[in-house]
Design a protein around this motif. Sequence first.
Motif, PDB file in Angstrom:
ATOM      1  N   GLU A 247      30.735  30.762  74.245  1.00 19.60           N
ATOM      2  CA  GLU A 247      29.405  30.593  73.673  1.00 19.60           C
ATOM      3  C   GLU A 247      29.430  29.986  72.273  1.00 19.60           C
ATOM      4  N   PHE A 248      30.628  29.761  71.732  1.00 21.75           N
ATOM      5  CA  PHE A 248      30.744  29.275  70.361  1.00 21.75           C
ATOM      6  C   PHE A 248      30.205  27.851  70.241  1.00 21.75           C
ATOM      7  N   ASP A 249      29.377  27.581  69.226  1.00 21.00           N
ATOM      8  CA  ASP A 249      28.764  26.273  68.995  1.00 21.00           C
ATOM      9  C   ASP A 249      29.650  25.466  68.050  1.00 21.00           C
ATOM     10  N   TRP A 250      30.517  24.646  68.634  1.00 15.69           N
ATOM     11  CA  TRP A 250      31.429  23.862  67.819  1.00 15.69           C
ATOM     12  C   TRP A 250      30.691  22.860  66.935  1.00 15.69           C
ATOM     13  N   ASP A 251      29.647  22.259  67.467  1.00 22.45           N
ATOM     14  CA  ASP A 251      28.916  21.249  66.686  1.00 22.45           C
ATOM     15  C   ASP A 251      28.330  21.869  65.426  1.00 22.45           C
ATOM     16  N   ALA A 252      27.746  23.047  65.566  1.00 22.94           N
ATOM     17  CA  ALA A 252      27.172  23.711  64.398  1.00 22.94           C
ATOM     18  C   ALA A 252      28.255  24.099  63.398  1.00 22.94           C
ATOM     19  N   ALA A 253      29.392  24.549  63.909  1.00 19.76           N
ATOM     20  CA  ALA A 253      30.481  24.949  63.019  1.00 19.76           C
ATOM     21  C   ALA A 253      31.090  23.751  62.295  1.00 19.76           C
ATOM     22  N   MET A 254      31.141  22.604  62.988  1.00 22.11           N
ATOM     23  CA  MET A 254      31.737  21.414  62.396  1.00 22.11           C
ATOM     24  C   MET A 254      30.807  20.684  61.431  1.00 22.11           C
ATOM     25  N   LYS A 255      29.522  20.923  61.532  1.00 19.11           N
ATOM     26  CA  LYS A 255      28.554  20.161  60.734  1.00 19.11           C
ATOM     27  C   LYS A 255      28.852  20.200  59.238  1.00 19.11           C
ATOM     28  N   ARG A 284      38.612  19.931  64.823  1.00 21.72           N
ATOM     29  CA  ARG A 284      38.200  21.330  64.919  1.00 21.72           C
ATOM     30  C   ARG A 284      39.170  22.285  64.219  1.00 21.72           C
ATOM     31  N   ARG A 285      40.395  21.805  64.015  1.00 17.36           N
ATOM     32  CA  ARG A 285      41.386  22.628  63.320  1.00 17.36           C
ATOM     33  C   ARG A 285      40.996  22.871  61.863  1.00 17.36           C
ATOM     34  N   SER A 289      40.138  29.669  60.708  1.00 16.33           N
ATOM     35  CA  SER A 289      40.398  30.360  61.970  1.00 16.33           C
ATOM     36  C   SER A 289      39.586  31.637  62.115  1.00 16.33           C
ATOM     37  N   TRP A 290      39.296  32.314  61.013  1.00 17.41           N
ATOM     38  CA  TRP A 290      38.530  33.560  61.089  1.00 17.41           C
ATOM     39  C   TRP A 290      37.152  33.336  61.700  1.00 17.41           C
ATOM     40  N   ASN A 291      36.662  32.106  61.609  1.00 17.83           N
ATOM     41  CA  ASN A 291      35.311  31.800  62.080  1.00 17.83           C
ATOM     42  C   ASN A 291      35.273  31.285  63.510  1.00 17.83           C
ATOM     43  N   ARG A 295      40.411  32.346  68.218  1.00 17.57           N
ATOM     44  CA  ARG A 295      41.449  31.900  67.294  1.00 17.57           C
ATOM     45  C   ARG A 295      41.592  32.848  66.122  1.00 17.57           C
ATOM     46  N   SER A 296      40.564  33.592  65.823  1.00 14.60           N
ATOM     47  CA  SER A 296      40.583  34.500  64.679  1.00 14.60           C
ATOM     48  C   SER A 296      41.753  35.471  64.759  1.00 14.60           C
ATOM     49  N   PRO A 297      42.409  35.780  63.643  1.00 12.01           N
ATOM     50  CA  PRO A 297      43.476  36.798  63.637  1.00 12.01           C
ATOM     51  C   PRO A 297      42.989  38.195  63.995  1.00 12.01           C
TER      52      PRO A 297
END
Length: 603
Positions: A247-255, A284-285, A289-291, A295-297
Amino acid sequence: MRYNTFILSLTIVLTTTLCTGAATAGSLKTHNIFSSNMVIQRDKPVTIWGWAESGQKVSVQFGQEKAEATAHGESGRWEVTFPPQQANATGQKLVVSAGNERIEMENILIGDIWVMNGQSNMAFGLRAVYQAAFESSMAHLPLLRHIRIRGGAESEFVETDIPDMYINSADDPDKNWKVVTPEVALDMGAIGYVFGSRLQRALQIPIGIIDNARGGASLESLVPRHKFADHPQAAGYLAWVEQRRAEFDWDAAMKPVIEKWEKEVAQQRKKGVPEDELSPKPTRRAIRSWNVPGRSPSDAASCYNGMFGAFKGLHIKGVAFHQGFNNAMMNTTCKPKFYRILMKLMVEGWREDFDDPRLPVAAIGFCAGGRTQTRLNFEEMGFSTAAYIREAQRMGLGDVGDPEHTAFIPAYDQKIPQLHTKKKRALGERTARWALKTVYRKEEISWESAKVLSAVPEGDTILVTFDKAVFPDDMGSLIDGFAVADASGNYYMAQAVAKAVKDKEMRSKQILVSSPLVKEPVSVRYAWARSPMGNLKVEGKPWQPLHNFRTDTWDFYAEVEHTDPDGQKKNSDAIKEMRNQAKACLARRLEAETTVAGVLEAK
């Protein structure tokens, strides 16, 4: 160092993709765990692998041994295996060639490899601890080798290699294994350095230390991914992580990342920077990572995927593990019963992935820190998430059912009121004692643990019996650290004395525990706080503290599922209620002691 003597430059040969670890098409490379100065595990098959153009023949020579393989599949993976070798302190050369490409590595030794896994208190560098200068001054150790896999390599995928950028320090151009010198020692994890240096000096064989602890890692992230399927609660947790990832929105996170990059590029162009020298567009890298769910630890298998399991296939001798803060000190993530399950799965998964059903594992208990428990705050500090996690670490390790090759090493007595305690030397030495005694069969070395055999009410006291003698190491101190409770479950600081016995075999193996506030005791606890009182040592030896324990089976609280939308509030409310109850017990005891003191003074 590595060499490429033909067409491709060294930089190209060692290029690693960030997500899959596979080689660039047409290039020859080895897995990044291999380099000059490394240690190869003795007495086990020597497996070397890497990537080349698919279908290409790859020749490998290690010392006098030679083998060939064919790169296959889309990634072009190849692998060769040589017979086991005994320990060897003479440097050997590894040469890998394919077509016109050639890689050479030098000064490779045969010995034992130990992995230092966990979170920041394991990664904590020698230079930051007490006696750092003293320890490093003795670190002229050509047979001790070290490599660090840094945080940031964690991944939501099961990786096959470790990118260059996550090996050793970020500003270190030398990504190889390192020969330990005073300067190198200061950059090693303190526990790993102390552990490795003691082993190397005692055994006089090469020792390799792989530091791959991740600051802030929760236990969930350190368990091999495939093991979550082995327990229904773990499987449900993994499904929850996967749903969040889907469900993670990559586009929003990358903006915001892209917007920042666009501003940077615009400024560079204004300054006349050529187009081919502009900052590359982030992938995307670039997102912290926490977000990123998965991938988050904090999430399932992420640190294992990129930092430990990424080099499975390399044989190792054993693992030392030190973790706990993120699972103990966060109210919403402290789930001792689940932690116990994961401990067992983690050790089993390591053994499966590294093809050793008896892989030695030492779990160093969650370290002390924060406010120290005293007579004036005993009950308040006795409500402790940390104590439950220490118990879960020890019991989860016990659930593996292999006491000969596993050990729980208490660390609570090394107190300092900080998140990262500077008292690391004792922990490294204790772990080395365990390894020398049990793994290497050095019978002259002392390392013991003790078990509680029984806790039986006798009137207004409880008689606790151990399988070994336990007493303060100075022989003259009063015993401290015990608490006692009746059926209400309210614990009070207790008096504890060794039971006088005529039988020499039973001396110091029985302790009487009582409190004037508990008339009908039913259970006891010992060293039950984050930084607890507690001065008992097994056989009275200062390096063998008695582990914390309790004889009750009362739940910490009802552990809510990760999928419960109201779970955080439930956890926080339950913890707040239990902490208030502990404060009330403290107030009652202090009031009673004040009253008694007043009566005695009046007399």
